[in-house]
Design a protein around this motif. Structure first.
Motif, PDB file in Angstrom:
ATOM      1  N   CYS A 273       0.884  -1.175   0.000  1.00 53.61           N
ATOM      2  CA  CYS A 273       0.000   0.000   0.000  1.00 53.61           C
ATOM      3  C   CYS A 273       0.914   1.216   0.000  1.00 53.61           C
ATOM      4  O   CYS A 273       1.275   1.724   1.062  1.00 53.61           O
ATOM      5  CB  CYS A 273      -0.873  -0.007   1.258  1.00 53.61           C
ATOM      6  N   ALA A 274       1.268   1.697  -1.171  1.00 52.27           N
ATOM      7  CA  ALA A 274       2.485   2.489  -1.263  1.00 52.27           C
ATOM      8  C   ALA A 274       2.317   4.004  -1.306  1.00 52.27           C
ATOM      9  O   ALA A 274       3.216   4.730  -0.878  1.00 52.27           O
ATOM     10  CB  ALA A 274       3.280   2.042  -2.481  1.00 52.27           C
ATOM     11  N   ALA A 275       1.224   4.518  -1.878  1.00 48.86           N
ATOM     12  CA  ALA A 275       1.135   5.978  -2.050  1.00 48.86           C
ATOM     13  C   ALA A 275       0.995   6.661  -0.688  1.00 48.86           C
ATOM     14  O   ALA A 275       0.361   6.102   0.207  1.00 48.86           O
ATOM     15  CB  ALA A 275      -0.066   6.318  -2.918  1.00 48.86           C
ATOM     16  N   PRO A 276       1.594   7.842  -0.511  1.00 50.13           N
ATOM     17  CA  PRO A 276       2.270   8.667  -1.514  1.00 50.13           C
ATOM     18  C   PRO A 276       3.725   8.296  -1.781  1.00 50.13           C
ATOM     19  O   PRO A 276       4.375   8.934  -2.597  1.00 50.13           O
ATOM     20  CB  PRO A 276       2.174  10.069  -0.916  1.00 50.13           C
ATOM     21  N   GLY A 277       4.278   7.287  -1.101  1.00 53.33           N
ATOM     22  CA  GLY A 277       5.575   6.773  -1.533  1.00 53.33           C
ATOM     23  C   GLY A 277       6.742   7.059  -0.609  1.00 53.33           C
ATOM     24  O   GLY A 277       7.884   6.738  -0.950  1.00 53.33           O
ATOM     25  N   GLY A 278       6.462   7.623   0.550  1.00 52.91           N
ATOM     26  CA  GLY A 278       7.562   7.908   1.487  1.00 52.91           C
ATOM     27  C   GLY A 278       8.293   6.639   1.889  1.00 52.91           C
ATOM     28  O   GLY A 278       9.525   6.552   1.825  1.00 52.91           O
ATOM     29  N   LEU A 339       3.370  -3.853   4.671  1.00 47.65           N
ATOM     30  CA  LEU A 339       1.936  -3.590   4.530  1.00 47.65           C
ATOM     31  C   LEU A 339       1.593  -2.433   5.460  1.00 47.65           C
ATOM     32  O   LEU A 339       1.343  -2.611   6.645  1.00 47.65           O
ATOM     33  CB  LEU A 339       1.124  -4.850   4.882  1.00 47.65           C
ATOM     34  N   ASP A 340       1.676  -1.235   4.889  1.00 47.76           N
ATOM     35  CA  ASP A 340       1.335  -0.013   5.632  1.00 47.76           C
ATOM     36  C   ASP A 340      -0.126   0.250   5.307  1.00 47.76           C
ATOM     37  O   ASP A 340      -0.457   0.998   4.386  1.00 47.76           O
ATOM     38  CB  ASP A 340       2.261   1.115   5.117  1.00 47.76           C
ATOM     39  N   ALA A 341      -0.993  -0.393   6.053  1.00 49.18           N
ATOM     40  CA  ALA A 341      -2.382  -0.574   5.621  1.00 49.18           C
ATOM     41  C   ALA A 341      -3.232   0.695   5.765  1.00 49.18           C
ATOM     42  O   ALA A 341      -2.969   1.531   6.636  1.00 49.18           O
ATOM     43  CB  ALA A 341      -3.003  -1.693   6.450  1.00 49.18           C
ATOM     44  N   ARG A 372      -7.858  -8.848   5.143  1.00 51.28           N
ATOM     45  CA  ARG A 372      -7.775  -9.430   3.789  1.00 51.28           C
ATOM     46  C   ARG A 372      -6.382  -9.176   3.192  1.00 51.28           C
ATOM     47  O   ARG A 372      -5.753 -10.070   2.619  1.00 51.28           O
ATOM     48  CB  ARG A 372      -8.871  -8.789   2.910  1.00 51.28           C
ATOM     49  N   LEU A 373      -5.887  -7.951   3.370  1.00 49.26           N
ATOM     50  CA  LEU A 373      -4.563  -7.604   2.829  1.00 49.26           C
ATOM     51  C   LEU A 373      -3.466  -8.371   3.556  1.00 49.26           C
ATOM     52  O   LEU A 373      -2.503  -8.853   2.947  1.00 49.26           O
ATOM     53  CB  LEU A 373      -4.321  -6.094   2.946  1.00 49.26           C
ATOM     54  N   LEU A 374      -3.628  -8.503   4.867  1.00 47.84           N
ATOM     55  CA  LEU A 374      -2.625  -9.204   5.677  1.00 47.84           C
ATOM     56  C   LEU A 374      -2.549 -10.680   5.287  1.00 47.84           C
ATOM     57  O   LEU A 374      -1.460 -11.259   5.150  1.00 47.84           O
ATOM     58  CB  LEU A 374      -3.006  -9.049   7.160  1.00 47.84           C
TER      59      LEU A 374
HETATM   60  C1  LIG Z   1      -1.301   4.435   4.973  1.00 53.49           C
HETATM   61  S1  LIG Z   1      -1.352   4.785   3.289  1.00 53.49           S
HETATM   62  C2  LIG Z   1       0.253   4.308   2.761  1.00 53.49           C
HETATM   63  C3  LIG Z   1       1.319   5.337   3.008  1.00 53.49           C
HETATM   64  C4  LIG Z   1       2.625   4.974   2.334  1.00 53.49           C
HETATM   65  N1  LIG Z   1       3.084   3.650   2.716  1.00 53.49           N
HETATM   66  C5  LIG Z   1       3.720   5.975   2.621  1.00 53.49           C
HETATM   67  O1  LIG Z   1       4.430   5.806   3.614  1.00 53.49           O
HETATM   68  O2  LIG Z   1       3.855   6.949   1.874  1.00 53.49           O
HETATM   69  C6  LIG Z   1      -2.321   3.480   2.679  1.00 53.49           C
HETATM   70  C7  LIG Z   1      -2.460   3.497   1.157  1.00 53.49           C
HETATM   71  O3  LIG Z   1      -3.059   2.265   0.784  1.00 53.49           O
HETATM   72  C8  LIG Z   1      -3.931   2.513  -0.310  1.00 53.49           C
HETATM   73  N2  LIG Z   1      -4.869   1.392  -0.359  1.00 53.49           N
HETATM   74  C9  LIG Z   1      -6.091   1.281   0.218  1.00 53.49           C
HETATM   75  N3  LIG Z   1      -6.635   0.095  -0.058  1.00 53.49           N
HETATM   76  C10 LIG Z   1      -5.748  -0.579  -0.830  1.00 53.49           C
HETATM   77  C11 LIG Z   1      -5.762  -1.857  -1.451  1.00 53.49           C
HETATM   78  N4  LIG Z   1      -6.808  -2.682  -1.311  1.00 53.49           N
HETATM   79  N5  LIG Z   1      -4.683  -2.211  -2.168  1.00 53.49           N
HETATM   80  C12 LIG Z   1      -3.628  -1.391  -2.325  1.00 53.49           C
HETATM   81  N6  LIG Z   1      -3.591  -0.153  -1.774  1.00 53.49           N
HETATM   82  C13 LIG Z   1      -4.627   0.239  -1.029  1.00 53.49           C
HETATM   83  C14 LIG Z   1      -4.532   3.853   0.040  1.00 53.49           C
HETATM   84  O4  LIG Z   1      -5.062   4.465  -1.101  1.00 53.49           O
HETATM   85  C15 LIG Z   1      -3.338   4.593   0.606  1.00 53.49           C
HETATM   86  O5  LIG Z   1      -2.662   5.296  -0.377  1.00 53.49           O
END
Ligand SMILES: C[S@@+](CC[C@H](N)C(=O)[O-])C[C@H]1O[C@@H](n2cnc3c(N)ncnc32)[C@H](O)[C@@H]1O
Length: 457
Positions: A273-278, A339-341, A372-374
């Motif tokens: 769960c990557a955006a914004p990408g830090g 998994l930064d959920a 589910r993601l975990l």
């Molecule tokens: C907590 S943020 C991640 C922050 C990121 N790891 C960072 O440090 O910049 C969680 C991200 O997961 C995305 N997300 C939500 N549900 C998702 C899914 N089912 N699969 C992949 N990404 C998901 C969200 O849109 C959000 O951008």
């Protein structure tokens, strides 16, 4: 009709009167009208719609953004006491007050009480104008707003003292009390709720991470966290350095989470769960030889992620997909999965003062998405691989509950003690390392985070 997107204010639909700077704004701390309109829109979004303030709500305000940020922060952080102060001054205190009136009054009172550089004229007259705005105010209450604010302006020091003396609990919602208790309970510090709330009421200060080159003037290292930088007192925000990708804004909790100790070979990494990408950026810096896949479900966020990583020179495959669905068909396993959920964000209260007032009914949806993601991540961890799960939330159902469930359901996964056991972190006495990332909310000056690490046998 209120717009969901707060920025920019559509000039065409705003009355010209409110788009022009006012003649009385000659004080040393002027506030242009667009700034006030932005603040009013943001307050309507939060209290009318239960929505968040978008990160870019003040994008086009230029220098006025500082004052708009200060005013919005004060109104959100002290909303409860501002409303409580007004109530006894109403003819019929038990009758509902329209949101437009509450917003106009809160903005006027906050300026009079806590922004001494704003003139009486500016604070009162523009709030009255706001009350008379058909979209943002409540026209029949223009006189009421005028009367209350004029009276309050007669003694601003007394107004501030009266407002400050009201109980801090007025500014909290039940959701906040729950989050604070959840933050303190693992550290047996429930008695420190007021102290924690007071800390979270301070405006947040940003932390940074160096990506390349020299550290710019005004930034100093954060002790005990290599690579983490903070602003020296009075130093300007290092915008040019950030724009040149010399560094990035990253909260110290995220940096501490990614300071895990892991000396096993890592060739394939997944940031699920990557955006914004830090964190994707930090993973790339930590494991320069590995291939990195970054998933993000939201198309716009995925596009921004791709752009950000490109700007920073991070080589990663960005895929716009639901992580669980993508994992099901990807056909590979990973040596390291982060998994930064998605979560309630209860740990970001300081940065998001609107959090107390949001609708929080989607928690069950979030916890089942997290599970589910975990599950999908655990299924795609290579033998000997490391899985780090994290949320910027204090609520146990978003963190430790998942860990307990995983322990029961997946005997192939064992705790991986990858973080140093700092004072205040939850760990066994005598342990030098811990598999649980749970910084003490009062002794650790970062966002509220929970995480855990497991290794596959
Ligand atoms: C907590 S943020 C991640 C922050 C990121 N790891 C960072 O440090 O910049 C969680 C991200 O997961 C995305 N997300 C939500 N549900 C998702 C899914 N089912 N699969 C992949 N990404 C998901 C969200 O849109 C959000 O951008």
């Amino acid at each position: 009709m209120l717009r969901r997107d707060l920025c920019p204010i559509p000039r065409a639909v705003r009355p010209c009167r409110l788009s022009q700077p006012q003649a009385f704004q000659d004080d040393g701390y002027p506030m242009s009208t667009p700034a006030r309109l932005h603040v009013a829109h943001a307050l309507h979004e939060v209290f009318g719609e239960g929505g968040r303030v978008p990160d870019i709500w003040d994008r086009d305000l230029g220098e006025d953004a500082h004052l708009a940020q200060a005013l919005l922060g004060l109104c959100l952080r002290r909303w409860g006491r501002l409303q409580a102060w007004v109530k006894p001054k109403l003819k019929d205190p038990d009758r509902g007050v329209p949101l437009g009136t509450r917003v106009s009054l809160a903005m006027g009172l906050a300026q009079l009480a806590w922004l001494p550089g704003v003139s009486d004229h500016a604070a009162v007259n523009e709030s009255v104008d706001l009350a008379a705005d058909r979209d943002l105010g409540f026209v029949p209450h223009k006189g009421l707003v005028n009367a209350i604010l004029r009276r309050a302006a007669k003694d601003r020091v007394a107004l501030a003292a009266e407002l400050d003396a009201l109980p801090a609990a007025l500014d909290r919602s039940p959701a906040v009390d729950r989050a604070l208790n959840a933050a303190l309970a693992p550290h047996r510090a429930e008695g420190e709720l007021e102290a924690l709330w007071a800390r979270l009421q301070q405006p947040p200060r940003p932390d940074f991470r160096l990506l390349k080159g020299d550290v710019p003037e005004g930034l100093v290292p954060v002790a005990g966290l290599p690579g983490c930088l903070c602003l020296e007192e009075g130093a300007p925000f290092p915008r040019p350095w950030l724009e040149a990708s010399g560094g990035m804004v990253q909260d110290r909790s995220s940096q501490a989470l990614l300071a895990y100790r892991w000396d096993q070979p890592v060739t394939r990494i997944l940031d699920a769960c990557a955006a914004p990408g830090g964190k994707t950026t930090t993973l790339a810096l930590r494991h320069p030889g590995a291939t990195l896949t970054a998933l993000e479900v939201h198309p716009k966020r995925a596009a921004r992620l791709r752009q950000t990583l490109q700007q920073r020179g991070v080589a990663a495959q960005v895929v716009q997909a639901d992580a669980a669905e993508w994992l099901e068909v990807c056909g590979v396993t990973f040596d390291l999965i982060l998994l930064d959920a998605p979560c309630s964000g209860s740990g970001t209260l300081q940065k998001h003062p609107e959090w107390p007032w949001l609708k929080h009914e989607d928690l069950p949806r979030l916890t089942s998405l997290q599970r589910r993601l975990l599950t999908a991540a655990a299924d795609h961890l290579a033998p000997g691989g490391l899985l780090i799960y994290a949320v910027c939330s204090w609520l146990p159902e978003e963190g430790l509950a998942h860990r307990e469930w995983l322990e029961q359901a997946r005997p192939d996964l064992v705790p991986a003690k990858v973080w140093p056991a700092r004072p205040g972190a939850t760990s066994e006495p005598g342990d030098e390392a811990t598999a649980l990332f749970q910084p003490h909310p009062l002794r650790w000056d970062g966002e509220g985070f929970q995480g855990f690490a497991v290794r596959r046998n």
